[in-house]
Each structure stands twice: as structure tokens, then as C-alpha cells.
Design an enzyme around this catalytic site. Structure first.
Site, PDB file in Angstrom:
ATOM      1  N   ARG A 245       1.450  14.905  13.211  1.00 13.12           N
ATOM      2  CA  ARG A 245       2.245  14.533  12.028  1.00 13.12           C
ATOM      3  C   ARG A 245       2.358  15.748  11.120  1.00 13.12           C
ATOM      4  NH1 ARG A 245       0.139   8.687  10.122  1.00 13.12           N
ATOM      5  NH2 ARG A 245       1.958   8.794   8.780  1.00 13.12           N
ATOM      6  N   PRO A 246       3.364  16.583  11.384  1.00 16.01           N
ATOM      7  CA  PRO A 246       3.495  17.839  10.630  1.00 16.01           C
ATOM      8  C   PRO A 246       3.887  17.608   9.172  1.00 16.01           C
ATOM      9  CG  PRO A 246       5.403  17.493  12.063  1.00 16.01           C
ATOM     10  CD  PRO A 246       4.444  16.369  12.353  1.00 16.01           C
ATOM     11  N   ILE A 247       3.749  18.656   8.346  1.00 20.48           N
ATOM     12  CA  ILE A 247       4.206  18.562   6.940  1.00 20.48           C
ATOM     13  C   ILE A 247       5.233  19.659   6.627  1.00 20.48           C
ATOM     14  CG2 ILE A 247       2.140  17.407   6.027  1.00 20.48           C
ATOM     15  CD1 ILE A 247       1.398  20.247   4.847  1.00 20.48           C
ATOM     16  N   ASP A 248       5.876  20.166   7.700  1.00 17.98           N
ATOM     17  CA  ASP A 248       6.829  21.264   7.505  1.00 17.98           C
ATOM     18  C   ASP A 248       7.952  20.901   6.530  1.00 17.98           C
ATOM     19  OD1 ASP A 248       7.468  19.454   9.653  1.00 17.98           O
ATOM     20  OD2 ASP A 248       9.194  20.709  10.116  1.00 17.98           O
ATOM     21  N   LEU A 249       8.401  19.650   6.526  1.00 15.17           N
ATOM     22  CA  LEU A 249       9.521  19.275   5.648  1.00 15.17           C
ATOM     23  C   LEU A 249       9.076  19.259   4.180  1.00 15.17           C
ATOM     24  CD1 LEU A 249      10.991  16.429   7.879  1.00 15.17           C
ATOM     25  CD2 LEU A 249      11.897  18.753   7.608  1.00 15.17           C
TER      26      LEU A 249
ATOM     27  N   ARG B 232      -4.034  10.874   5.276  1.00 12.89           N
ATOM     28  CA  ARG B 232      -2.942  11.849   5.269  1.00 12.89           C
ATOM     29  C   ARG B 232      -2.134  11.805   3.975  1.00 12.89           C
ATOM     30  NH1 ARG B 232      -0.992  14.276   9.284  1.00 12.89           N
ATOM     31  NH2 ARG B 232       0.995  14.167   8.205  1.00 12.89           N
TER      32      ARG B 232
ATOM     33  N   ARG C 241      -7.919  -0.278   5.797  1.00 15.79           N
ATOM     34  CA  ARG C 241      -7.081   0.712   5.122  1.00 15.79           C
ATOM     35  C   ARG C 241      -5.791   0.073   4.640  1.00 15.79           C
ATOM     36  NH1 ARG C 241      -5.262   4.796   8.721  1.00 15.79           N
ATOM     37  NH2 ARG C 241      -4.034   5.107   6.851  1.00 15.79           N
TER      38      ARG C 241
ATOM     39  N   LYS D 170       0.836  -1.207   0.000  1.00  9.73           N
ATOM     40  CA  LYS D 170       0.000   0.000   0.000  1.00  9.73           C
ATOM     41  C   LYS D 170       0.869   1.255   0.000  1.00  9.73           C
ATOM     42  CE  LYS D 170      -1.496   1.658   4.088  1.00  9.73           C
ATOM     43  NZ  LYS D 170      -1.213   3.080   4.370  1.00  9.73           N
ATOM     44  N   ASN D 171       1.842   1.304   0.909  1.00  4.70           N
ATOM     45  CA  ASN D 171       2.630   2.525   1.048  1.00  4.70           C
ATOM     46  C   ASN D 171       3.512   2.790  -0.166  1.00  4.70           C
ATOM     47  OD1 ASN D 171       1.465   2.959   3.486  1.00  4.70           O
ATOM     48  ND2 ASN D 171       3.288   2.581   4.725  1.00  4.70           N
TER      49      ASN D 171
ATOM     50  N   ASP E  87       6.045   0.802  11.839  1.00  6.87           N
ATOM     51  CA  ASP E  87       4.804   0.111  11.447  1.00  6.87           C
ATOM     52  C   ASP E  87       4.787  -1.352  11.880  1.00  6.87           C
ATOM     53  OD1 ASP E  87       3.833   2.425  10.392  1.00  6.87           O
ATOM     54  OD2 ASP E  87       4.039   1.859   8.293  1.00  6.87           O
TER      55      ASP E  87
ATOM     56  N   CYS F 230      -3.463  12.556  14.075  1.00 12.84           N
ATOM     57  CA  CYS F 230      -4.157  11.279  14.037  1.00 12.84           C
ATOM     58  C   CYS F 230      -3.818  10.523  15.303  1.00 12.84           C
ATOM     59  CB  CYS F 230      -3.805  10.481  12.791  1.00 12.84           C
ATOM     60  SG  CYS F 230      -2.100   9.977  12.764  1.00 12.84           S
TER      61      CYS F 230
HETATM   62  C1  UD1 Z   1       5.065   6.858   6.158  1.00  9.28           C
HETATM   63  C2  UD1 Z   1       4.120   5.682   6.150  1.00  9.28           C
HETATM   64  C3  UD1 Z   1       3.753   5.274   7.575  1.00  9.28           C
HETATM   65  C4  UD1 Z   1       5.004   5.063   8.412  1.00  9.28           C
HETATM   66  C5  UD1 Z   1       5.936   6.263   8.305  1.00  9.28           C
HETATM   67  C6  UD1 Z   1       7.267   6.048   9.018  1.00  9.28           C
HETATM   68  C7  UD1 Z   1       2.856   5.991   4.116  1.00  9.28           C
HETATM   69  C8  UD1 Z   1       1.557   6.329   3.486  1.00  9.28           C
HETATM   70  N1  UD1 Z   1       2.902   6.050   5.432  1.00  9.28           N
HETATM   71  O1  UD1 Z   1       4.350   7.958   6.730  1.00  9.28           O
HETATM   72  O2  UD1 Z   1       2.988   4.069   7.500  1.00  9.28           O
HETATM   73  O3  UD1 Z   1       4.630   4.881   9.763  1.00  9.28           O
HETATM   74  O4  UD1 Z   1       6.224   6.555   6.925  1.00  9.28           O
HETATM   75  O5  UD1 Z   1       7.925   4.965   8.439  1.00  9.28           O
HETATM   76  O6  UD1 Z   1       3.808   5.617   3.454  1.00  9.28           O
HETATM   77  N2  UD1 Z   1       7.910  14.587   9.964  1.00  9.28           N
HETATM   78  C9  UD1 Z   1       8.099  15.925  10.248  1.00  9.28           C
HETATM   79  N3  UD1 Z   1       7.790  16.844   9.287  1.00  9.28           N
HETATM   80  C10 UD1 Z   1       7.317  16.474   8.060  1.00  9.28           C
HETATM   81  C11 UD1 Z   1       7.132  15.100   7.783  1.00  9.28           C
HETATM   82  C12 UD1 Z   1       7.447  14.171   8.758  1.00  9.28           C
HETATM   83  O7  UD1 Z   1       8.535  16.302  11.351  1.00  9.28           O
HETATM   84  O8  UD1 Z   1       7.074  17.363   7.236  1.00  9.28           O
HETATM   85  C13 UD1 Z   1       8.248  13.585  11.014  1.00  9.28           C
HETATM   86  C14 UD1 Z   1       7.038  12.745  11.407  1.00  9.28           C
HETATM   87  O9  UD1 Z   1       6.256  13.396  12.396  1.00  9.28           O
HETATM   88  C15 UD1 Z   1       7.706  11.488  11.918  1.00  9.28           C
HETATM   89  C16 UD1 Z   1       8.920  11.340  10.998  1.00  9.28           C
HETATM   90  O10 UD1 Z   1       9.139  12.645  10.448  1.00  9.28           O
HETATM   91  O11 UD1 Z   1       8.167  11.669  13.235  1.00  9.28           O
HETATM   92  C17 UD1 Z   1       8.757  10.352   9.886  1.00  9.28           C
HETATM   93  O12 UD1 Z   1       7.572  10.615   9.190  1.00  9.28           O
HETATM   94  P1  UD1 Z   1       7.380  10.262   7.645  1.00  9.28           P
HETATM   95  O13 UD1 Z   1       8.499   9.371   7.209  1.00  9.28           O
HETATM   96  O14 UD1 Z   1       7.159  11.516   6.885  1.00  9.28           O
HETATM   97  O15 UD1 Z   1       6.045   9.430   7.667  1.00  9.28           O
HETATM   98  P2  UD1 Z   1       4.909   9.426   6.565  1.00  9.28           P
HETATM   99  O16 UD1 Z   1       5.517   9.567   5.210  1.00  9.28           O
HETATM  100  O17 UD1 Z   1       3.808  10.352   6.968  1.00  9.28           O
END
Ligand code: UD1
Length: 430
Positions: A121-125, A92, A400, A22-23, A308, A116
Site C-alpha cells: 500500500r504505497p503512499i506515492d500519491l 496505516r 480495529r 471509523k474511516n 471493504d 499489510c
Molecule cells: C481507505 C480505507 C480502506 C479501504 C480503501 C479503499 C481508511 C482508513 N481506509 O484506505 O478501508 O479499503 O480506502 O476504499 O479509510 N494507492 C497508491 N498510492 C498511494 C495511495 C494509494 O497507489 O499513494 C493505491 C492503493 O494501493 C490502492 C488504491 O490506491 O490500490 C486505493 O487506495 P486508497 O484509496 O488510498 O486506500 P486507503 O486510503 O489507504
């Protein structure tokens, strides 16, 4: 509302086959928007998250069909620059469309994903990467709006406080392949899902070096065409079946397990005392070795131990005599399943991102509540091992991410059924 009912304590035996990931599929679906012709993606699991992403793509004007594990995505009508709240809030990973929207349409308005059950789970990056490529970002009324008359290649770092981000790497990469000139992304995630996206984009005509390393070099601005692509197998689903064999002290054969992506999982299972051996057409996972030991686990980015898989290992370790320690470094609040496992007789204490698991003689079936996707998998495998009946409520989470889970587990001998509130409870074999 649907529930899963499990009559625990049965040994499992037989074969189970792992579905496509899925991912890995979700970013490929978004990437298909970058092409000037349709893409066909095969081995796609039939899951709610895939349907949700298909709806997101349709809302942007793409034509998407999905049947027999095959997705066809025609981006010809991709012209809408707004991804609405009603769809995005369901998942997300919808944020993945932002990169392709910026890359091809130079504007993206996407509802901000909320928090969630596993914490903030921020998207700042993601936004940092888009800004580096020349986009202007505004946050307004719950939406993030990005504009860029043109994207230009840049050299930037995407490493966050808890390490690299899978989502940000994929999203920004999809914009960078459309930007004019060279981009260098430092601090990129190395997960197999990112490598899969790089393979997909490369076959579409993109030029990307460094797959599987933390530095990606992209020569942007090339026209991309649609491709046919088979998705890799789901390492988390495979790992979940392995923990199911281990917790029930059974032996099952798993077909299509992507073992080369699962070293951290299989190494921990071996440390616990599970034997993993080659078998005809797959891998035999033997939880019947009779010699299990506790262990300590720290989650981390790939190739570290996947967050996961944390919940499923917590369920397993709850049944292993002695004290095990689980440290969660990716999502420090991702321990909602601990309290539910305790309702089943486990002895788990959680403090500041660390769970201490004292193994108990046996778990006992109970009604429990799934809080997120992997937590629901952990409760299901705990139910397989528990004495008596376990009822897992809020089972929509599991749909899901696990294709036909009860059908697959039934095929290896589990007494498991799905019921909706309206139906009487089924008679399961003792
Ligand atoms: C993906 C997976 C999820 C898995 C996660 C970590 C999908 C759809 N989901 O989620 O199942 O648990 O990887 O392996 O593929 N972070 C920030 N800022 C950002 C983005 C992330 O601080 O802009 C932090 C997150 O809060 C977290 C870490 O970075 O602590 C890793 O997150 P990330 O690898 O981005 O996870 P997802 O891609 O959301």
C-alpha cells in the site's frame, strides 16, 4: 490472545444499530489539528484504530479525550513535527497527520507505513500532492520527511494506477487548505469519507468546492476554528450486518444504515435475492426469500462496489448455489480469507485477482485465522451460517473496525462469545 467462538446455524432476528464510521472519523481527527480552538466529534465508534489515532495526536502535542462516543481534540499544544514508528506502525491511517503537520508546522517526519496483509500500500500519491504544494520530500531510515517554508496553491492530479486514493485525497486536502492561494486537485476520490472531511473543513472555515466529484477547488490560507460535528454512520458495518442476515437466511432490522452511501452493496444483495425493505425505524433485510442466485462482483472506487465489502460477500456467495465471480481491482492480493473459507467447506479458487466461488450446500464450523479487518468479519458471518462451532483466531483485527460486534450479533440471536486463552471455552446454546 482473544478468540471469537460461534455456534452456527441459528436464524437471526431483531434489531441492530449501526455505529459511526471509523474511516470517516480518522481524517476528521487529523483535521482537528488545523484549527486554533478545540473540536468535538460525536458518534465516534469505540475502536482500537480511534485510540491509536488519539495516541498519534497526543504524541504531536494535542490534548485528546474520548468517552461516551465523543472525542474532544484541543490542538493548542500541537508543535511536535515527528510521528514515531512505535505508534504509526499500528495503523496505516496515521499518515493522515502528515497533511496537518506540513500545513501548520511546515515540517513533518512520519514513519513510513509498511505493507499489510492485503498487499503493498504505497503512499506515492500523498507525496506527489505535497510536492505539488511546494514541499521537499526525503526518505530516510524508514521515515518520510517533508519540509516546506511555505505551501502555495497548485493545480495537480492525484489519480493513481488503480484509480483515485481516499487517503491521498484527504491528506493532501488538509495541506491545501493551509496553502496560500488556490489549489485544484484533479483525480480526487469521491468516497463519503472524503465528502465528510470536506464538510468538516468547510464548517471550520475552509473554502472547498466540488465535494463528491473528482475535481476539488480550494481557496487556501484561511484561519480555521474548531467545530462540533457528528460523524456519519458506517456503511461497511451496515453492509456487514446485511450480509449476516443474508448468509443465515434470516430477517433483521438495521437502524441507522446510510443507504444513500450503499447503493452498490444493496444492488448486489437485491441481485442475489435478498429483499431490502423500509421498516419501522430502519431497514428490514430479508435473507429468507428462498431464492438466491449467484452473481459477479468487481470492486471499484466509490460509487463502485467497495473493496471493504468484498470478503463478506465472498462468504455469502460461498453459500449460494451456482458459480459467482469476484474481481478485486483495488487490492489484487486481498483474498487471504478465501483459503480460510475453504477450510470451512467453501469451494473458492483464486487466480490473478479473480476468485471463482462455487456455492456449496453448507459450510462447516472450523478453527480459522483472521488476516485483516474485513477478512475477520467475513469469517464471523461464515461462522454464523456454518454447521457446528467456528473459532476465529487473531480477533484483534476485528476490534480495529467493529464496535461491540459480538454484543450486537448476540442481541439478534447469534450464539457468539469472546474468550481469551486463559479462560475456559464458554457453553454456547446449540
Ligand atoms: C481507505 C480505507 C480502506 C479501504 C480503501 C479503499 C481508511 C482508513 N481506509 O484506505 O478501508 O479499503 O480506502 O476504499 O479509510 N494507492 C497508491 N498510492 C498511494 C495511495 C494509494 O497507489 O499513494 C493505491 C492503493 O494501493 C490502492 C488504491 O490506491 O490500490 C486505493 O487506495 P486508497 O484509496 O488510498 O486506500 P486507503 O486510503 O489507504
Amino acid at each position: 490472545m482473544e478468540r471469537i467462538i460461534i455456534q452456527g446455524g441459528r436464524r437471526l432476528e431483531g434489531r441492530v444499530s449501526v455505529s459511526g464510521s471509523k474511516n470517516a472519523t480518522l481524517p476528521l481527527m487529523a483535521a482537528a489539528l488545523l484549527a486554533d480552538s478545540p473540536s468535538v466529534i460525536t458518534n465516534v465508534p469505540e475502536l482500537r484504530d480511534i485510540q491509536t489515532m488519539a495516541d498519534v495526536l497526543r504524541s504531536l502535542g494535542a490534548a485528546v479525550s474520548f468517552s461516551a462516543n465523543t472525542l474532544t481534540i484541543d490542538p493548542a499544544g500541537f508543535a511536535n513535527t515527528e510521528a514515531p514508528y512505535d505508534i504509526v506502525r499500528k495503523m496505516r491511517a496515521s499518515i493522515y497527520v502528515m497533511g496537518p503537520m506540513l500545513g501548520r508546522l511546515h515540517r513533518a517526519k512520519v514513519s513510513l507505513p509498511g505493507g499489510c496483509a492485503i498487499g503493498p500500500r504505497p503512499i506515492d500519491l500523498h507525496l506527489k500532492g505535497f510536492e505539488a504544494l511546494g514541499a521537499r520530500i526525503q526518505l530516510e531510515h524508514g521515515y518520510v520527511i517533508a519540509n516546506a517554508e511555505s505551501l502555495r496553491g497548485a493545480d495537480f492530479n492525484l489519480l493513481g494506477a488503480s484509480g483515485s486514493s481516499v487517503g491521498a485525497t484527504c491528506n493532501v486536502l488538509m495541506a491545501a487548505v493551509m496553502a496560500e492561494g488556490e489549489s485544484v486537485i484533479h483525480g480526487a476520490a469521491c468516497e463519503p469519507d472524503v465528502v465528510e472531511l470536506i464538510h468538516f473543513l468547510s464548517r471550520m472555515g475552509a473554502s472547498i468546492e466540488g465535494a463528491g466529484t473528482s475535481t476539488l477547488r480550494i481557496a487556501g490560507g484561511k484561519a480555521l476554528h474548531g467545530v462540533e460535528h457528528r460523524v456519519i454512520a458506517d456503511r461497511i458495518e451496515a453492509g456487514t450486518f446485511m450480509t449476516a442476515a443474508a448468509i443465515t437466511r434470516s430477517c433483521i432490522v438495521i437502524e441507522n444504515a446510510p443507504l444513500h452511501h450503499m447503493e452498490a452493496t444493496t444492488a448486489k444483495l437485491a441481485e442475489i435475492g435478498v429483499a431490502i425493505e423500509p421498516a419501522d425505524g430502519g431497514v428490514a433485510v430479508r435473507g429468507d426469500t428462498g431464492n438466491f442466485r449467484p452473481t459477479s462482483i468487481t470492486t471499484g472506487v466509490y460509487p463502485g462496489f467497495a473493496t471493504d465489502m468484498q470478503a463478506q460477500f465472498m462468504a455469502l456467495l460461498a453459500t449460494v448455489p451456482g458459480t459467482s465471480i469476484i474481481r478485486e481491482t483495488i487490492y489484487v492480493d486481498r483474498f487471504m480469507h478465501a483459503a480460510e473459507l475453504n477450510r470451512m467447506g467453501a469451494n473458492i479458487r483464486v487466480l490473478s485477482g479473480v476468485a471463482t466461488v462455487e456455492g456449496v450446500e453448507r459450510l462447516s464450523g472450523a478453527p480459522v485465522m483472521a488476516s485483516d479487518l474485513r477478512a475477520s468479519a467475513a469469517l464471523v458471518i461464515a461462522g454464523l451460517a456454518a454447521e457446528g462451532t467456528t473459532i476465529v483466531n487473531r480477533i484483534y483485527h476485528i476490534d480495529r473496525g467493529y464496535e461491540h460486534i459480538e454484543r450486537k450479533l448476540r442481541a439478534v440471536g447469534a450464539a457468539i462469545a469472546r474468550v481469551s486463552d486463559a479462560e475456559p471455552e464458554p457453553q454456547l446454546p446449540e
